[in-house]
Write a protein that holds these residues in place. Structure first.
Motif, PDB file in Angstrom:
ATOM      1  N   THR A   8      58.086 -15.789 -19.432  1.00  0.00           N
ATOM      2  CA  THR A   8      59.062 -16.517 -20.242  1.00  0.00           C
ATOM      3  C   THR A   8      59.261 -17.935 -19.713  1.00  0.00           C
ATOM      4  O   THR A   8      59.361 -18.896 -20.492  1.00  0.00           O
ATOM      5  CB  THR A   8      60.406 -15.769 -20.259  1.00  0.00           C
ATOM      6  N   ILE A   9      59.313 -18.091 -18.395  1.00  0.00           N
ATOM      7  CA  ILE A   9      59.440 -19.429 -17.809  1.00  0.00           C
ATOM      8  C   ILE A   9      58.251 -20.293 -18.201  1.00  0.00           C
ATOM      9  O   ILE A   9      58.413 -21.462 -18.582  1.00  0.00           O
ATOM     10  CB  ILE A   9      59.558 -19.339 -16.276  1.00  0.00           C
ATOM     11  N   ALA A  10      57.044 -19.733 -18.121  1.00  0.00           N
ATOM     12  CA  ALA A  10      55.848 -20.492 -18.485  1.00  0.00           C
ATOM     13  C   ALA A  10      55.897 -20.913 -19.953  1.00  0.00           C
ATOM     14  O   ALA A  10      55.517 -22.043 -20.302  1.00  0.00           O
ATOM     15  CB  ALA A  10      54.604 -19.667 -18.197  1.00  0.00           C
ATOM     16  N   GLN A  11      56.354 -20.033 -20.809  1.00  0.00           N
ATOM     17  CA  GLN A  11      56.465 -20.362 -22.234  1.00  0.00           C
ATOM     18  C   GLN A  11      57.490 -21.461 -22.477  1.00  0.00           C
ATOM     19  O   GLN A  11      57.270 -22.369 -23.285  1.00  0.00           O
ATOM     20  CB  GLN A  11      56.827 -19.104 -23.022  1.00  0.00           C
ATOM     21  N   GLU A  12      58.620 -21.385 -21.776  1.00  0.00           N
ATOM     22  CA  GLU A  12      59.637 -22.420 -21.895  1.00  0.00           C
ATOM     23  C   GLU A  12      59.120 -23.772 -21.406  1.00  0.00           C
ATOM     24  O   GLU A  12      59.392 -24.819 -22.000  1.00  0.00           O
ATOM     25  CB  GLU A  12      60.892 -22.032 -21.117  1.00  0.00           C
ATOM     26  N   LEU A  13      58.374 -23.753 -20.317  1.00  0.00           N
ATOM     27  CA  LEU A  13      57.810 -24.991 -19.773  1.00  0.00           C
ATOM     28  C   LEU A  13      56.854 -25.631 -20.771  1.00  0.00           C
ATOM     29  O   LEU A  13      56.879 -26.855 -20.980  1.00  0.00           O
ATOM     30  CB  LEU A  13      57.092 -24.682 -18.455  1.00  0.00           C
ATOM     31  N   GLU A  14      56.041 -24.810 -21.415  1.00  0.00           N
ATOM     32  CA  GLU A  14      55.112 -25.314 -22.425  1.00  0.00           C
ATOM     33  C   GLU A  14      55.880 -25.901 -23.611  1.00  0.00           C
ATOM     34  O   GLU A  14      55.539 -26.998 -24.101  1.00  0.00           O
ATOM     35  CB  GLU A  14      54.205 -24.179 -22.899  1.00  0.00           C
ATOM     36  N   ARG A  15      56.898 -25.220 -24.065  1.00  0.00           N
ATOM     37  CA  ARG A  15      57.677 -25.704 -25.201  1.00  0.00           C
ATOM     38  C   ARG A  15      58.349 -27.037 -24.882  1.00  0.00           C
ATOM     39  O   ARG A  15      58.321 -27.982 -25.685  1.00  0.00           O
ATOM     40  CB  ARG A  15      58.736 -24.661 -25.577  1.00  0.00           C
ATOM     41  N   MET A  16      58.942 -27.121 -23.703  1.00  0.00           N
ATOM     42  CA  MET A  16      59.634 -28.349 -23.326  1.00  0.00           C
ATOM     43  C   MET A  16      58.665 -29.509 -23.118  1.00  0.00           C
ATOM     44  O   MET A  16      58.989 -30.667 -23.414  1.00  0.00           O
ATOM     45  CB  MET A  16      60.458 -28.100 -22.055  1.00  0.00           C
ATOM     46  N   ALA A  17      57.480 -29.208 -22.610  1.00  0.00           N
ATOM     47  CA  ALA A  17      56.468 -30.258 -22.440  1.00  0.00           C
ATOM     48  C   ALA A  17      56.081 -30.857 -23.781  1.00  0.00           C
ATOM     49  O   ALA A  17      55.923 -32.076 -23.917  1.00  0.00           O
ATOM     50  CB  ALA A  17      55.242 -29.697 -21.727  1.00  0.00           C
TER      51      ALA A  17
END
Length: 351
Positions: free
Chosen positions: A58-67
């Motif tokens: 989930t953290i990785a997905q959030e990081l991708e979205r925010m990027a």
């Protein structure tokens, strides 16, 4: 900006300056064409201990979205290279070498073995690449090896305290929780990896919160399930098979996946569910809270972790003081708060 920050970020800044210069020269050669230069690329390596972990993915997905959102407001492309360490520290070390060789401008690392942090920090320092650990905290001595080693996460003991408070509240409000009426809280504990700081501190402080409040407790059993739902289900099945079905009043789990695994075991055995608590507030866990199967969880701010890491990366890439982008403690730590989540909290959130 201090000299160390300048040195750490010089590679990215040189690349940006070269790209700008090349773009200007190309425009002049083309008769001052109106076509804009291609945006600079910020390369970020993301090394996960495993992608099988619900919270970490989930953290990785959030990081991708925010990027992707940041790309809309800044003149830079953010290229995330996500690596799955498959719970193997040797594999992750090789992946870090690969990410550095690829020219990554920053590394975000969910380390497999926190005792290996010194090796990673030395590699990053030699390459001049800022290193941001997250969710698995290295030992303090290792974090002091380099100015540009950072940690983003929550304090594990706080998660244990809040988990203990969830159980304490239920114990005080619901006499039926004391199934045998002996005034003693009988519990089992599902722990994460052996030797993992979060597992040890969540375990210790969850129980300590109860005993400090004067609650008599009895540990019926405890075992490690390595943060995995399937392993937790197997451990809970063993406890049920041994005849503990009517004795277990509370199941503590160091994370939500293991809490859900325990619930799976009780449901499969068609046994009465005890009070079960977890940590992380993952989407499947919140569904279980809403369904009345998981009593409560402790929200670990995955989106906040991703946001803080990205803010750190962008500040360092721009040559800014990282302390102006995030709230740094002791120059290395970004601490995010936990909070409890029960069905009552979910009802309040939805209005």
């Amino acid at each position: 900006m201090n000299r160390t920050t300048k040195s750490c970020c010089s590679r990215w800044l040189r690349k940006a300056a070269m790209a700008l210069a090349c773009g200007l020269l190309a425009a002049l050669a083309a008769g001052c064409s109106s076509r804009a230069a291609e945006p600079e690329v910020l390369r970020v390596g993301v090394a996960l201990y495993t992608q099988d972990d619900t919270f970490i993915s989930t953290i990785a997905q959030e990081l991708e979205r925010m990027a992707r959102e940041e790309e809309q407001t800044r003149g830079v492309r953010i290229n995330l290279s996500v690596m799955d360490g498959r719970s193997n520290q040797t594999t992750q070390l090789d992946q870090i070498d690969s990410l550095i060789d690829r020219g990554c401008d920053a590394l975000c690392v969910n380390i497999v073995d926190r005792t290996a942090a010194a090796v990673l920090i030395d590699k990053a320092q030699k390459a001049g690449v800022p290193l941001i650990f997250f969710n698995r905290q290295p030992v303090a001595e290792d974090m002091l090896r380099w100015e540009h080693a950072y940690y983003v996460g929550a304090k594990a003991e706080d998660g244990g305290i809040l988990q203990g408070r969830l159980v304490l509240e239920a114990w005080q409000l619901d006499p039926a929780l004391d199934r045998n009426g002996d005034g003693v809280l009988q519990y089992v504990m599902l722990e994460g990896e052996p030797g993992h700081q979060d597992a040890m501190l969540r375990t210790e402080y969850a129980v300590k919160t109860l005993t400090d409040a004067g609650v008599a407790v009895e540990k019926l059993a405890s075992d490690t399930a390595n943060w995995k739902r399937g392993q937790a289900m197997a451990k809970a099945q063993q406890w049920l098979d041994s005849g503990m079905e009517d004795s277990i009043e509370v199941v503590f789990a160091n994370n939500d996946d293991m809490a859900l695994g325990a619930i799976d075991a009780f449901k499969q055995a068609e046994a009465r569910l005890p009070l079960v608590v977890g940590v992380d507030a993952t989407a499947p866990a919140l569904e279980a809270v809403e369904a009345g199967e998981l009593y409560g969880t402790v929200r670990n701010d995955g989106a906040g972790i991703a946001r803080s890491m990205l803010d750190l990366v962008l500040a360092l890439a721009e040559g800014a003081d990282p302390a102006e982008a995030v709230e740094l403690e002791d120059g290395h730590y970004v601490w995010l708060p936990y909070r409890t989540v029960t069905a009552r909290d979910l009802q309040q959130e939805t209005g």
